[in-house]
Write an enzyme that holds these catalytic residues in place. Structure first.
Site, mmCIF file in Angstrom:
data_model
loop_
_atom_site.group_PDB
_atom_site.id
_atom_site.type_symbol
_atom_site.label_atom_id
_atom_site.label_comp_id
_atom_site.label_asym_id
_atom_site.label_seq_id
_atom_site.Cartn_x
_atom_site.Cartn_y
_atom_site.Cartn_z
ATOM 1 C CB SER A 9 73.144 -3.347 143.990
ATOM 2 O OG SER A 9 74.455 -3.822 144.137
ATOM 3 C CG ASP B 109 75.264 -9.253 138.469
ATOM 4 O OD1 ASP B 109 76.386 -8.945 138.915
ATOM 5 O OD2 ASP B 109 74.211 -8.705 138.836
ATOM 6 C CG HIS C 206 75.739 -5.404 139.624
ATOM 7 N ND1 HIS C 206 75.079 -6.382 140.316
ATOM 8 C CD2 HIS C 206 75.754 -4.320 140.421
ATOM 9 C CE1 HIS C 206 74.719 -5.910 141.501
ATOM 10 N NE2 HIS C 206 75.115 -4.667 141.589
#
Length: 300
Positions: free
Chosen positions: A142, A228, A274
């Site tokens: 991330s 995502d 995600h």
């Protein structure tokens, strides 16, 4: 040590476990001096004390949103330590390990501090006799992809490989587009490049996508998620295309007979969001892919 069997719903003592064996895992906390003299904490786990210079090293970083670097237990990390790997966790500025001020020293136009910290941590760990660049891999997920990707551009010789999961790699383009779902609320972390020239220049200086250049890059494996909403697959595809073009350009220019193209790989998880696969089986396959990639690139 206990093992729980989900199908059998039974808890049992793990076979072959003894208290003496647990003592063979060592933990070291050290401080690396960053470019401006700030001492940056590093946590290192390893098993054997001999031959550390030739051991593989997996470096972890995050450094964003005032959040601590995740050091929670993972079965695959224990397996790596048991196999002789060294695990290093770099608590760089931008995270929350040393309080709110630690975060403020690593966000907005000070994000470069986090990059300097990461470089200092890796150099310091190597200097203490833990592994070497040809045996070193970097892992991030991330927002941690910002610092990892920036180091990948600025100091590629410190690494042999990099593994990223749903990484944030094109900070400038994202923060310049207010129509994207998270851009406005992310201003407090990355800045407002549309209205603030200082923020624009700061982001442009470290942004992983913007600073790709023809050079000798380490191999990289990026895991992306089809659905995502935070890190769009389209952005990662643009990053991969630009990186492969730069690596190929360097390869074609290079006169070194033993130089090879790095492996620049994208693993798309269908249907996942995600950093979250759809099923346990998908998660196992993802971890297995990461480990296979690391073993191949570090020639283990």
């Amino acid at each position: 040590m206990f093992a729980y069997s989900v199908p059998d719903k039974k808890l049992s003592v793990e076979a072959g476990y003894s208290r003496e064996e647990s003592k063979t895992c060592h933990l070291v906390r050290m401080n690396a001096k960053s470019k401006d003299g700030t001492l940056v904490p590093v946590t290192v786990f390893y098993k054997a004390e001999s031959g550390l210079r030739d051991r593989p090293l997996l470096v972890h970083v995050y450094g964003a949103y005032g959040m601590d670097l995740n050091m929670s237990f993972k079965a695959e990390k224990r397996m790596l330590v048991e196999d002789g790997w060294i695990l290093a966790y770099c608590h760089v500025r931008g995270g929350g390990e040393l309080g709110c001020n630690w975060h403020k020293q690593g966000n907005l136009e000070k994000k470069q501090n986090g990059l300097d910290d990461l470089e200092a941590c890796i150099v310091h760990v190597h200097g203490r006799g833990f592994s070497q660049p040809s045996r070193t891999a970097l892992e991030a997920a991330s927002a941690g992809g910002v610092l990892a990707g920036a180091l990948y551009n600025s100091r590629p010789w410190l690494l042999q490989a990099m593994v990223l999961e749903a990484p944030f790699l094109d900070v400038l383009t994202t923060m310049m587009d207010p129509s994207l779902p998270l851009t406005i609320e992310e201003h407090e972390e990355w800045g407002s490049p549309q209205t603030n020239v200082q923020h624009y220049r700061a982001i442009q200086a470290y942004c992983p996508y913007q600073n790709i250049t023809p050079q000798n890059y380490p191999s990289v494996l990026i895991t992306a998620y089809e659905n995502d909403q935070r890190v769009a697959l389209s952005g990662l595809l643009r990053y991969m295309k630009k990186l492969r073009t730069a690596a190929l350009c360097h390869f074609q220019r290079s006169a070194l007979p033993d130089w090879r193209m790095p492996n620049i790989l994208l693993d798309v998880q269908p249907g996942g969001s995600h950093c979250d696969s759809l099923s346990w089986e998908d998660s196992l396959k993802k971890v297995a892919t990461h480990l296979a990639f690391l073993h191949k690139e570090l020639k283990l």
